[in-house]
Write a protein that holds these residues in place. Structure first.
Motif, PDB file in Angstrom:
ATOM      1  N   UNK A 326      46.765  41.874  37.081  1.00 49.46           N
ATOM      2  CA  UNK A 326      45.461  42.229  37.661  1.00 49.46           C
ATOM      3  C   UNK A 326      45.483  41.919  39.159  1.00 49.46           C
ATOM      4  N   UNK A 327      46.064  40.765  39.493  1.00 49.92           N
ATOM      5  CA  UNK A 327      46.129  40.407  40.919  1.00 49.92           C
ATOM      6  C   UNK A 327      47.013  41.372  41.706  1.00 49.92           C
ATOM      7  N   UNK A 328      48.101  41.823  41.081  1.00 49.81           N
ATOM      8  CA  UNK A 328      48.942  42.822  41.755  1.00 49.81           C
ATOM      9  C   UNK A 328      48.163  44.110  42.022  1.00 49.81           C
ATOM     10  N   UNK A 329      47.400  44.521  41.025  1.00 46.29           N
ATOM     11  CA  UNK A 329      46.603  45.749  41.193  1.00 46.29           C
ATOM     12  C   UNK A 329      45.605  45.577  42.347  1.00 46.29           C
ATOM     13  N   UNK A 330      44.966  44.438  42.407  1.00 49.56           N
ATOM     14  CA  UNK A 330      44.005  44.189  43.488  1.00 49.56           C
ATOM     15  C   UNK A 330      44.711  44.186  44.839  1.00 49.56           C
ATOM     16  N   UNK A 331      45.847  43.495  44.876  1.00 48.60           N
ATOM     17  CA  UNK A 331      46.586  43.380  46.125  1.00 48.60           C
ATOM     18  C   UNK A 331      47.055  44.752  46.628  1.00 48.60           C
ATOM     19  N   UNK A 332      47.598  45.533  45.718  1.00 46.74           N
ATOM     20  CA  UNK A 332      48.193  46.802  46.129  1.00 46.74           C
ATOM     21  C   UNK A 332      47.186  47.920  46.350  1.00 46.74           C
ATOM     22  N   UNK A 333      45.925  47.655  46.060  1.00 44.42           N
ATOM     23  CA  UNK A 333      44.893  48.656  46.319  1.00 44.42           C
ATOM     24  C   UNK A 333      43.853  48.110  47.290  1.00 44.42           C
ATOM     25  N   UNK A 334      44.141  46.980  47.910  1.00 43.62           N
ATOM     26  CA  UNK A 334      43.153  46.370  48.806  1.00 43.62           C
ATOM     27  C   UNK A 334      41.815  46.181  48.109  1.00 43.62           C
ATOM     28  N   UNK A 335      41.842  45.859  46.815  1.00 43.45           N
ATOM     29  CA  UNK A 335      40.643  45.649  46.003  1.00 43.45           C
ATOM     30  C   UNK A 335      39.826  46.925  45.794  1.00 43.45           C
ATOM     31  N   UNK A 336      40.373  48.062  46.216  1.00 45.41           N
ATOM     32  CA  UNK A 336      39.671  49.320  45.941  1.00 45.41           C
ATOM     33  C   UNK A 336      39.901  49.739  44.485  1.00 45.41           C
ATOM     34  N   UNK A 337      41.046  49.404  43.943  1.00 50.45           N
ATOM     35  CA  UNK A 337      41.427  49.686  42.551  1.00 50.45           C
ATOM     36  C   UNK A 337      41.648  51.160  42.249  1.00 50.45           C
ATOM     37  N   UNK A 338      42.430  51.359  41.187  1.00 53.58           N
ATOM     38  CA  UNK A 338      42.807  52.725  40.807  1.00 53.58           C
ATOM     39  C   UNK A 338      41.586  53.608  40.570  1.00 53.58           C
ATOM     40  N   UNK A 339      40.588  53.095  39.870  1.00 51.56           N
ATOM     41  CA  UNK A 339      39.480  53.987  39.526  1.00 51.56           C
ATOM     42  C   UNK A 339      38.200  53.251  39.187  1.00 51.56           C
ATOM     43  N   UNK A 340      37.201  54.039  38.783  1.00 50.75           N
ATOM     44  CA  UNK A 340      35.860  53.505  38.566  1.00 50.75           C
ATOM     45  C   UNK A 340      35.711  52.744  37.253  1.00 50.75           C
ATOM     46  N   UNK A 341      36.744  52.757  36.410  1.00 44.72           N
ATOM     47  CA  UNK A 341      36.653  51.981  35.175  1.00 44.72           C
ATOM     48  C   UNK A 341      37.349  50.641  35.372  1.00 44.72           C
ATOM     49  N   UNK A 342      38.571  50.681  35.904  1.00 45.62           N
ATOM     50  CA  UNK A 342      39.250  49.390  36.064  1.00 45.62           C
ATOM     51  C   UNK A 342      38.687  48.589  37.233  1.00 45.62           C
ATOM     52  N   UNK A 343      38.037  49.235  38.183  1.00 44.38           N
ATOM     53  CA  UNK A 343      37.452  48.505  39.314  1.00 44.38           C
ATOM     54  C   UNK A 343      36.463  47.442  38.844  1.00 44.38           C
ATOM     55  N   UNK A 344      35.378  47.861  38.161  1.00 47.81           N
ATOM     56  CA  UNK A 344      34.445  46.861  37.645  1.00 47.81           C
ATOM     57  C   UNK A 344      35.116  45.858  36.696  1.00 47.81           C
ATOM     58  N   UNK A 345      36.052  46.338  35.863  1.00 49.96           N
ATOM     59  CA  UNK A 345      36.696  45.404  34.920  1.00 49.96           C
ATOM     60  C   UNK A 345      37.533  44.357  35.658  1.00 49.96           C
ATOM     61  N   UNK A 346      38.177  44.762  36.731  1.00 50.65           N
ATOM     62  CA  UNK A 346      38.923  43.774  37.515  1.00 50.65           C
ATOM     63  C   UNK A 346      37.977  42.790  38.191  1.00 50.65           C
ATOM     64  N   UNK A 347      36.842  43.286  38.662  1.00 49.08           N
ATOM     65  CA  UNK A 347      35.829  42.386  39.223  1.00 49.08           C
ATOM     66  C   UNK A 347      35.439  41.337  38.181  1.00 49.08           C
ATOM     67  N   UNK A 348      35.168  41.811  36.980  1.00 44.07           N
ATOM     68  CA  UNK A 348      34.771  40.896  35.915  1.00 44.07           C
ATOM     69  C   UNK A 348      35.884  39.883  35.626  1.00 44.07           C
ATOM     70  N   UNK A 349      37.123  40.361  35.588  1.00 43.61           N
ATOM     71  CA  UNK A 349      38.246  39.450  35.311  1.00 43.61           C
ATOM     72  C   UNK A 349      38.337  38.372  36.387  1.00 43.61           C
ATOM     73  N   UNK A 350      38.192  38.757  37.636  1.00 38.99           N
ATOM     74  CA  UNK A 350      38.263  37.780  38.721  1.00 38.99           C
ATOM     75  C   UNK A 350      37.119  36.787  38.615  1.00 38.99           C
ATOM     76  N   UNK A 351      35.965  37.285  38.233  1.00 42.43           N
ATOM     77  CA  UNK A 351      34.790  36.415  38.081  1.00 42.43           C
ATOM     78  C   UNK A 351      35.042  35.384  36.976  1.00 42.43           C
ATOM     79  N   UNK A 352      35.613  35.865  35.872  1.00 44.12           N
ATOM     80  CA  UNK A 352      35.887  34.953  34.761  1.00 44.12           C
ATOM     81  C   UNK A 352      36.936  33.919  35.169  1.00 44.12           C
ATOM     82  N   UNK A 353      37.969  34.382  35.834  1.00 45.43           N
ATOM     83  CA  UNK A 353      39.094  33.506  36.156  1.00 45.43           C
ATOM     84  C   UNK A 353      38.795  32.576  37.331  1.00 45.43           C
ATOM     85  N   UNK A 354      38.137  33.130  38.348  1.00 43.55           N
ATOM     86  CA  UNK A 354      38.041  32.366  39.595  1.00 43.55           C
ATOM     87  C   UNK A 354      36.621  31.960  39.994  1.00 43.55           C
ATOM     88  N   UNK A 355      35.653  32.492  39.291  1.00 42.98           N
ATOM     89  CA  UNK A 355      34.276  32.079  39.572  1.00 42.98           C
ATOM     90  C   UNK A 355      33.599  32.937  40.624  1.00 42.98           C
TER      91      UNK A 355
END
Ligand code: LAN
Length: 729
Positions: A326-355
């Motif tokens: 997940x962190x690689x995906x964020x890093x390699x897309x400048x947090x823009x993410x591949x698309x509108x589904x994984x974008x919010x899900x990655x946000x949620x994952x970061x929130x769960x993991x890092x607060x």
């Protein structure tokens, strides 16, 4: 009135207001990153006037002048360009709404809610407006996409979304939606993704969600099912989804979610047997039923793996590795993410993991804005973070095809487009690309912008082609060096599938088609691996034929080999009735245009080739009395030609462009078609929006609003170049 919120943002408007002030919205194009800004003070408004494009998108009067009615195709093109050029942004790109799918906004709003991200009032107001504007009048429901019939997915998710945005459950439109949802059986009959999101929100229990095991990411690369082999969109959604599911993370109950537990189901919440409804799915939603294999795998995970074999060490290893990816995906897309589904899900994952206060969460929150779009109906979520590179490349080409690349009125438009594409070429491969299974991208273009950073085969091809075409025009400077064009050609050469010779979308195919047996989404087809697409294959062929004319000595033999095999595949992909099935536009007219262009690139025309004759005969068999073509989105779902009730300008142009590439011997049907197109042109040079144009995964439609400008310009321009600029009206 103004209220300070958690992130210090001032909210001057009441979220319960009906409408925002449309004269305050501006689209900000910041180096290809597009976001809508709502100007809060009159001072800001005075400093930053609304552009014609802003006004057009918002449905306000653009003040576009009336133009003299066109008699000839080039006059029509000039009229069109006088309108369309006003929509070009200062940075040189064309933007537009990229809506259609009706399952995106709910994912974002649920994520905002559970990550306690304040929703600006103007967002909430206009999102509600959009969802109500797109609610089906007959039954009060929503479908998978704007034109689709109501489904449990569309209705349960958008109902929930509206409630989170503050809609009143007793609003008659909500009452109607709820009635329809209950008639369809209630939210338990939704597909996998609905069950996932509603469990995250805490209005369903995790036992109803079919397994999304992160352990699959621990499989060695050689197994035939390892996730790195899946289509990029599936694996990048599966990734954060597996991370969140593994933790069974749910938002604590609030009065609102407690109310939703009553509203989403016809039966009492407490009486629902969650685990026995894992496979409950409404017929209205079930486009792609789950296979026996998937059902077996699910049963094994639920009944054997999870209760008995899932030891903590494996669980932890799986979560750690998915988190890393997940962190690689964020890093390699400048947090823009591949698309509108994984974008919010990655946000949620970061929130769960890092607060909540983590930098990652902050950056994700900022980039959610990149997906949002404001139009006359309200605010929606786009299918990507924009269409920048793709539409800009097409727009530039259309002008050059019309022979207007040297016209002093339009050359500046082309030059600005070129300057934009220069900034958007991807210059470096992804960081640790092997570890995170990324395809090479140095020299490529993506669909939206460079920040997002995903190379696409046909986007690179169209980018390369438009740059070469533009830079060949006298008066246009060389902004992109020869070396950089070679890098783009290098990328195109990576895109051929070894087994068939055809090209796919983001990568070459990495797994067998049989993996579709593990398609768990229920609502989409052809999602598990890359497939061969006539559109992408043609684009790569034309990109490379254009390149080799420009640079005949570079990797000559490899280019020749790719082209020959790719076009041979186009021939084998033709269906017995002469048509080609389109995967990204609706449907046979779209793919037919591409396939006939690929064949023409090999010198195959109506006169010389049986395949071309059959392709033309198919198209000619569908021309209507008014001269146009009209194809329903049902063509994509059912894979058989289905007439639309109305003739469509865009599809008519696709068909005509195909016929012209094929050198169809009779120009009369082409003229009839173009007359129809010209008659539909408005007094200010524009064409009006007709039916939805695009598709993905067979079942979901998506809008390409700029196509109604791009393809008429190209078709009319090609006609004039071929037959002369003679009066047609
Ligand atoms: C797109 C948009 C562009 C499109 C073309 C370039 C037109 C096509 O020729 C190749 C495939 C590509 C890049 C494409 C793939 C799938 C996308 C990204 C979309 C249709 C836009 C939205 C869609 C994406 C999958 C939507 C999210 C839904 C999921 C099922 C994850």
């Amino acid at each position: 009135e103004s209220e300070k919120t958690g992130n210090g943002r001032a909210i001057p408007t009441d979220p319960q207001a009906d409408k925002t002030d449309y004269s305050r919205w501006r689209m900000l194009d910041d180096g290809g990153r597009q976001t809508w800004q709502y100007l809060r003070t009159d001072e800001e408004v005075a400093k930053w006037p609304q552009t014609a494009a802003d006004k057009y998108f918002l449905g306000l009067d653009t003040g576009a002048p009336e133009v003299p009615p066109a008699k000839t195709p080039i006059a029509s093109v000039n009229n069109a360009l006088s309108f369309f050029s006003r929509l070009q942004s200062a940075g040189g790109s064309w933007a537009c709404e990229y809506g259609g799918p009706m399952f995106l906004l709910p994912g974002l709003v649920i994520t905002w809610y559970v990550t306690e991200t304040p929703i600006p009032a103007e967002h909430a107001i206009e999102m509600k407006n959009y969802l109500f504007a797109r609610q089906h009048k007959v039954d009060g429901g929503w479908g998978l996409h704007i034109e689709g019939d109501s489904s449990v997915f569309g209705t349960s998710m958008n109902y929930t979304c509206l409630r989170l945005l503050g809609a009143d459950p007793e609003d008659p439109r909500m009452v109607k939606a709820r009635g329809t949802l209950h008639k369809m059986g209630g939210a338990i009959y939704g597909p996998h993704w609905a069950k996932f999101w509603l469990s995250v929100l805490g209005v369903m229990q995790w036992d109803i969600v079919n397994p999304v095991p992160p352990e699959l990411w621990l499989l060695p690369d050689w197994t035939p099912i390892s996730p790195w082999r899946w289509w990029i969109h599936m694996r990048m959604v599966f990734l954060p989804m597996s991370f969140v599911s593994s933790k069974k993370w749910s938002y604590p109950l609030t009065p609102l979610t407690e109310a939703l537990r009553k509203e989403l189901f016809p039966q009492p919440y407490e009486s629902i047997k969650w685990s026995s409804n894992r496979n409950s799915i409404s017929k209205l939603d079930e486009y792609y039923p789950k296979s026996w294999l998937l059902n077996t795998v699910n049963t094994v995970f639920v009944n054997i793996w999870n209760p008995f074999l899932r030891i903590n060490r494996i669980k932890k290893a799986a979560e750690d590795w998915t988190w890393k990816l997940i962190q690689y995906e964020d890093l390699n897309t400048g947090f823009a993410n591949l698309g509108p589904v994984n974008g919010p899900m990655n946000l949620l994952s970061c929130y769960i993991q890092e607060g909540s206060d983590a930098e990652s969460v902050k950056l994700h929150r900022e980039h959610m804005e990149d997906f949002l779009w404001v139009k006359d109906e309200g605010m929606l979520m786009n299918g990507t973070n924009g269409v920048q590179s793709w539409d800009t490349a097409f727009a530039m080409q259309a002008i050059v095809y019309a022979g207007l690349g040297e016209d002093p009125r339009w050359q500046p438009v082309v030059r600005k487009g070129l300057a934009f594409l220069e900034t958007q070429q991807i210059r470096e491969d992804a960081v640790d690309m092997e570890k995170c299974y990324r395809h090479p991208r140095k020299g490529a273009w993506g669909f939206s912008n460079k920040l997002q950073g995903y190379a696409v085969s046909d986007c690179t091809a169209e980018g390369l082609k438009s740059v070469i075409m533009a830079q060949a025009l006298p008066g246009i400077p060389e902004l992109i060096s020869h070396d950089r064009l070679r890098q783009a050609a290098d990328i195109l050469l990576t895109y051929q599938n070894a087994d068939t010779g055809a090209c796919s979308s983001y990568e070459t195919r990495r797994g067998g088609h049989w993996l579709e047996l593990l398609n768990a989404a229920e609502v989409f087809g052809n999602i598990m691996v890359e497939y061969d697409y006539p559109e992408c294959t043609t684009a790569v062929v034309i990109g490379l034929t254009t390149f080799r004319k420009f640079d005949p000595d570079y990797r000559t033999a490899e280019i020749e080999k790719l082209i020959t095999r790719a076009v041979a595949w186009i021939r084998t992909n033709q269906r017995p009735d002469g048509s080609w099935y389109g995967s990204w536009g609706i449907c046979f007219t779209y793919a037919g245009m591409f396939a006939l262009e690929a064949l023409a690139a090999m010198g195959e025309t109506h006169e010389s080739s049986e395949a071309v004759r059959r392709g033309c005969a198919f198209l000619m068999g569908k021309q209507r009395a008014d001269g146009g073509w009209g194809e329903s989105y049902k063509s994509c779902e059912d894979q058989v030609w289905t007439e639309h009730e109305n003739t469509q300008v865009v599809q008519t142009c696709w068909a005509v462009i195909g016929l012209m590439y094929a050198e169809y011997p009779d120009k009369e049907p082409i003229e009839r078609a173009l007359r129809m197109v010209m008659r539909r042109q408005q007094k200010n040079g524009e064409w009006l929006q007709e039916a939805i144009e695009g598709v993905f995964n067979k079942s979901c439609m998506i809008s390409y609003p700029n196509y109604k400008f791009i393809f008429p310009i190209k078709a009319l321009g090609m006609y004039a170049e071929k037959y002369g600029d003679v009066p047609l009206l």
